[in-house]
Write a protein that holds these residues in place. Structure first.
Motif, PDB file in Angstrom:
ATOM      1  N   THR A 116       0.857  -1.178   0.000  1.00  0.00           N
ATOM      2  CA  THR A 116       0.000   0.000   0.000  1.00  0.00           C
ATOM      3  C   THR A 116       0.891   1.225   0.000  1.00  0.00           C
ATOM      4  OG1 THR A 116      -1.767  -1.127   1.209  1.00  0.00           O
ATOM      5  CG2 THR A 116      -1.788   1.277   1.245  1.00  0.00           C
ATOM      6  N   LEU A 217      -2.272  -1.302 -10.306  1.00  0.00           N
ATOM      7  CA  LEU A 217      -3.226  -1.228  -9.204  1.00  0.00           C
ATOM      8  C   LEU A 217      -3.988  -2.522  -8.953  1.00  0.00           C
ATOM      9  CD1 LEU A 217      -4.576   2.335 -10.016  1.00  0.00           C
ATOM     10  CD2 LEU A 217      -2.812   1.695  -8.373  1.00  0.00           C
ATOM     11  N   ASP A 218      -3.750  -3.532  -9.788  1.00  0.00           N
ATOM     12  CA  ASP A 218      -4.362  -4.827  -9.542  1.00  0.00           C
ATOM     13  C   ASP A 218      -3.662  -5.573  -8.415  1.00  0.00           C
ATOM     14  OD1 ASP A 218      -6.204  -4.426 -11.587  1.00  0.00           O
ATOM     15  OD2 ASP A 218      -4.902  -5.337 -13.101  1.00  0.00           O
ATOM     16  N   SER A 221      -2.399  -1.363  -3.404  1.00  0.00           N
ATOM     17  CA  SER A 221      -3.355  -0.309  -3.059  1.00  0.00           C
ATOM     18  C   SER A 221      -2.649   1.036  -3.112  1.00  0.00           C
ATOM     19  CB  SER A 221      -3.930  -0.537  -1.659  1.00  0.00           C
ATOM     20  OG  SER A 221      -4.692  -1.736  -1.624  1.00  0.00           O
ATOM     21  N   HIS A 236     -12.069   2.080  -8.548  1.00  0.00           N
ATOM     22  CA  HIS A 236     -11.146   0.954  -8.392  1.00  0.00           C
ATOM     23  C   HIS A 236     -11.098   0.508  -6.931  1.00  0.00           C
ATOM     24  CE1 HIS A 236      -7.690  -1.625  -8.807  1.00  0.00           C
ATOM     25  NE2 HIS A 236      -7.603  -1.354 -10.104  1.00  0.00           N
ATOM     26  N   ASN A 238      -8.867  -0.901  -5.216  1.00  0.00           N
ATOM     27  CA  ASN A 238      -7.591  -0.706  -4.522  1.00  0.00           C
ATOM     28  C   ASN A 238      -7.170   0.752  -4.426  1.00  0.00           C
ATOM     29  OD1 ASN A 238      -7.380  -3.444  -4.161  1.00  0.00           O
ATOM     30  ND2 ASN A 238      -5.975  -3.782  -5.853  1.00  0.00           N
TER      31      ASN A 238
END
Length: 271
Positions: A116, A217-218, A221, A236, A238
């Motif tokens: 993240t 971004l898959d 985060s 999205h 995330n």
């Protein structure tokens, strides 16, 4: 320990303190991550800086475009806009301490032990996360160096808007600053577009939100501010958009990360 994330404060210190009270934030054991633009336009930019510094290691911000602009103003490179209400900072006896602290803040942070990340504007779709970490570190070192003023002079301008055109150290630095602190939209070729601030529904059809073009971004985060017109709404799963326009009369948003509880505080004043 709890981690809290907050959007663009922009001198709205009373709203921040109200949020921290709501959330029972404890600086001795909790951490507060700030998505940049802690100063400008609001009523208490000076007090905001001093408060964040007083939190010590429990306050962890990333630089936004307004924060960088303050560095340039304090260096005499740019002139302050009265609307930004920065004069109390510029006249403060501890100005140099405030500027030194601000210049030492990074453009990108990673939350402890997880994928993240937090930056003011987002992640360039032309970069991998590894690229972003490398370029953020390089630019931050320049801002912390004895040559800071030289680099601050170089950060203004829209060119290059494509990472593949950034061949020199100056070009890479300017692109990095723009990607981390000014980006909202990109063109189909992934180059940066700087003019549109509207929501995606009202944007021209030939530009796209940066996150729509971003394949990183898959698996990670991303927390960002900067884009007040989104009002926290991002499609999205995330992505966490935290700028909800407090300084414009809307509200300030705080997220407790472990359970994603959202706290909001309505703006106390309207500029």
């Amino acid at each position: 320990m709890a981690i809290y994330l907050v959007g663009d404060i922009q001198g709205c210190l009373q709203e921040l303190k109200s949020l921290l009270n709501q959330a029972d934030f404890c600086p001795e054991q909790d951490q507060l991550y700030l998505a940049g633009d802690v100063v400008a336009r609001g009523p208490q930019s000076l007090e905001t800086l001093r408060f964040l510094i007083s939190l010590g290691e429990s306050a962890k911000m990333v630089l936004g475009n307004h924060d960088l602009h303050l560095l340039a103003i304090a260096a005499g490179i740019k002139t302050a806009n009265p609307k930004d209400k920065l004069e109390p900072i510029l006249q403060a006896p501890d100005l140099q301490d405030l500027i030194q602290w601000l210049a030492g803040q990074p453009l990108l942070r990673q939350l402890p032990e997880e994928e993240t990340y937090i930056s003011h504007a987002g992640l360039s779709p032309q970069w991998s996360i590894k690229d972003a970490l490398v370029q953020a570190a390089s630019a931050s070192e320049k801002l912390k160096s004895s040559n800071r003023d030289t680099w601050l002079k170089q950060m203004y301008g829209n060119s290059p808007d494509n990472w593949h055109q950034a061949k020199t150290e100056v070009a890479k630095f300017r692109y990095t600053i723009n990607a981390f602190t000014r980006m909202r939209y990109c063109r189909e070729d992934l180059s940066l577009e700087f003019n549109c601030k509207e929501t995606p529904e009202h944007a021209p059809k030939d530009i796209f939100p940066w996150y729509q073009l971003n394949k990183q971004l898959d698996s990670a985060s991303w927390v960002f501010g900067h884009w007040a017109s989104l009002m926290g709404q991002c499609p999205h799963a995330n992505l966490y958009a935290l700028d909800t326009g407090c300084v414009w009369g809307n509200h300030l948003t705080l997220v407790r990360w472990h359970d994603k509880q959202v706290f909001t505080e309505q703006s106390h004043t309207h500029i």
